[in-house]
Design an enzyme around this catalytic site. Structure first.
Site: not given
Ligand code: ATP
Length: 319
Positions: A164, A189, A228, A256-259, A290
């Site tokens: 990542d 990777a 996304l 942390g959402a992505g993690d 998700n």
């Molecule tokens: P990070 O903030 O950790 O860098 P990222 O940008 O790598 O995260 P995101 O796309 O923000 O990843 O989020 C990862 C997943 O979390 C998304 O694919 C989605 O399923 C969920 N997610 C993130 N933000 C939201 C939101 N606002 N509402 C609903 N689901 C979300």
């Protein structure tokens, strides 16, 4: 149950208690453990999987606090080193009104940057089924050499390599250098996850579509994911591609959402690699991932917001 080893930085995020204000205007900060690779390790263990974190912390109160948090969360800590001379890294976070954020880092240098190849617990790395990493550990020596060695050892031991890039532009000397270095380890990777922002940055295109995602494909890749935010995630394999919708939540801090998403995914793949070849199974796993990402946006900080498996199952049931 297979072990997931996550390599890189662990630090403290100072998250403002109020959103939508500048750092200067913030009345106070919440001390939240973070650092993408550490977040992934804890995401895995919260969900019931086996994980270890490999990296270097300062031999200071924050460093020992972070090591304690890994242990409390049942993350193996025998890959952690402490640096006598450098501090644990800090990041001050600006929370925008929409839940997105910016970072200001304190690393001059921080302990994580001083990890050396000799520091690595090679036995631990070799015992992993999945080896996960980002790109922040590629920015400066000696950590860069440690990162490259750890990847090589993991690859030779037959680990699945998960990447990542976790782009943090302020840490790189220039955007060109960031792009070049991030792509320099691309074709090693097996699994890659990028965000929409990273996709645009790496391809240099402002289109987030299949063509731009597939321009990042490499022949040995098993799975490419594009996250996304509130629009969910897209997946690409050699044989199929598609997207899985997000859950609707009130996001307060996306850190942390992505993690969380990656930890959920790796936790499933580590014990069943057939997920990579079975679209129905993969879609089910991405729905779960998700949900993990969505839950993580509903609380401030990264690690404090990572869900347990029970949290996720009840969230999905009630959605
Ligand atoms: P990070 O903030 O950790 O860098 P990222 O940008 O790598 O995260 P995101 O796309 O923000 O990843 O989020 C990862 C997943 O979390 C998304 O694919 C989605 O399923 C969920 N997610 C993130 N933000 C939201 C939101 N606002 N509402 C609903 N689901 C979300």
């Amino acid at each position: 149950e297979g072990l997931i080893v996550s390599f890189g930085e662990m630090l403290i995020d100072f998250v403002p208690t109020v959103s939508g204000v500048s750092l200067a205007e913030a009345p106070g900060f919440l001390k939240a453990p973070g650092g993408a690779p550490a977040n992934v390790a804890i995401a895995v263990s919260r969900l019931g999987g086996k994980s270890a974190f490999v990296g270097k912390l300062g031999d200071d109160e924050f460093g020992h606090m972070l090591a304690g948090i890994l242990k409390e969360n049942n993350v193996r800590a025998d890959g952690i080193n402490f640096d006598k001379g450098a501090r644990t890294a800090l990041a001050f976070v600006t929370l925008r009104a929409d839940g997105e954020r910016e970072f200001m880092f304190y690393r001059n240098p921080s302990a994580d940057m001083l990890l050396t190849p000799e520091d690595l617990n090679l036995e631990l790395i070799r015992s992993a089924k999945v080896f996960h990493y980002g790109s922040i550990s590629l920015i400066v020596e000696p950590c860069r050499s440690a990162h490259l060695k750890a990847m090589e050892v993991a690859k030779d031991a037959g680990c699945l390599l998960s990447y990542d890039p976790n782009l943090r532009l302020p840490l790189w000397p220039s955007p060109e250098e960031a792009r070049k270095q991030i792509l320099s380890i691309w074709d090693k990777a097996d699994l890659i996850k990028v965000s929409d922002v990273e996709l645009e940055f790496l391809t240099g295109s402002d289109k987030i579509d299949d063509a731009s995602a597939l321009s990042l494909w490499h022949p040995n890749l098993k799975l490419l994911l594009v996250t996304l935010g509130e629009n969910g995630s897209r997946y690409y394999t050699k044989n199929f591609k598609g997207s899985v919708d997000a859950f609707h939540v009130n996001a307060v801090d996306t850190t942390g959402a992505g993690d969380s998403f990656v930890g959920a995914l790796l936790g499933k793949i580590v014990d069943d690699q057939s997920i990579l070849e079975d679209e129905a199974k993969l879609r089910e796993v991405l729905k779960f991932a998700n949900a993990c990402g969505a839950i993580t946006t509903t609380k401030k900080g990264a690690i404090p917001a990572l869900p347990s498996e029970a949290d996720v199952l009840s969230f999905i049931k009630n959605a």
